[in-house]
Design an enzyme around this catalytic site. Sequence first.
Site: not given
Ligand code: NAD
Length: 325
Positions: A13, A51, A73, A117, A141, A169, A190
């Site tokens: 995202i 990090d 994110f 979320t 989570y 969502f 999914l």
């Molecule tokens: N994908 C979904 O359907 C969904 C739904 C609800 C909420 N979210 C939230 O959206 C956000 C992004 O989701 P996504 O699907 O893009 O996930 P993703 O895993 O594709 O991206 C997360 C990124 O964060 C980086 N990261 C993780 N921990 C880190 C840290 N400590 N320091 C630096 N970088 C770090 C990872 O390397 C990765 O590039 C997340 O916070 C997730 O909880 C996602």
Amino acid sequence: MALILVTGGAGYIGSHTVYFLRQRGHEVAVVDNLSRGRAKSVPDGLLHQLDLRDAAGLTALLQSRPFDAVIHFAAFIAVGESTKLPELYFSNNVASSISLFEAMLKAGVKRVVFSSTAAAYGIPTHVPIIETQPSQPINPYGETKVMVERILETLDLHREFRSVCLRYFNACGSEPAAGLGECHEPETHLIPLILRAVRTGQPVTLFGDDYPTPDGTCIRDYIHVSDLAEAHINSVEHLLRGGESQVFNVGTGHGHSVKEVVAAVERVTGKKVPVTLGPRRDGDPPSLVADSTKLQITLGWKPTRADLDRIVSDAWDFAQHGTCA
Ligand SMILES: NC(=O)c1ccc[n+]([C@@H]2O[C@H](COP(=O)([O-])OP(=O)(O)OC[C@H]3O[C@@H](n4cnc5c(N)ncnc54)[C@H](O)[C@@H]3O)[C@@H](O)[C@H]2O)c1
């Protein structure tokens, strides 16, 4: 135009949001430790591999340029993993957020959009879900996200630290023009799993067909990642205008069952989806659908890619032409 720091911008995202921020004329820098993201998803010259728990490095970065806001994110996202390793999730999702907010305060950057979320609601009492329903997460989570929301509420109260928490969502689809798509490993979502089944011929497991829904399978609200990215831009621009802290749901307001998603994939790809039926998974509510009226009214956001076949078609485009290497 503003200078925005995007944490987790090498992920699914985050990388889409970086693309749309730049389209809108904002300047962007990305922080990502690449634990789960891909450097290739970040345009050249924008990535700082760091990090979030590296407090000194983060503070130095935030003090190096006049950042206006942060979109946060970076997190781990797998519910199942969080039940096996909750400590990892508290460290990576909560401790790293605190480290980020401390660095922001030191640098005088006091606006953040946070990825929350639908898992914050746990088993909802009413569907569609409105933001005032209680936060009662049922897995670590979801707990981590609710904890960060609470921290942000407190920072708003005592430190004039403004935030928008977006409770998304089911994020899905891709932006073909950007060459970006969904690359989680292991994949738990999914639509990419169904598309993988179409490509490999290996059946995808559908978890439960005896839910109290019209066809017995779980209903979810599938929100196109590009619509989601635009919700972040509306949110950050709200904060840049001096807007107050908010919590918003982000969904389409329409639910689709697992069987409806399978049917959409068959329509879009022209191929039969190989499926096997498995038991229900613990903690899967029958139906999760967002009421996003508050976001639509407050910030004028509207999903424009909500059609399920459009979502599947964009995801299929990436599955065929994109790469997660
Ligand atoms: N994908 C979904 O359907 C969904 C739904 C609800 C909420 N979210 C939230 O959206 C956000 C992004 O989701 P996504 O699907 O893009 O996930 P993703 O895993 O594709 O991206 C997360 C990124 O964060 C980086 N990261 C993780 N921990 C880190 C840290 N400590 N320091 C630096 N970088 C770090 C990872 O390397 C990765 O590039 C997340 O916070 C997730 O909880 C996602």
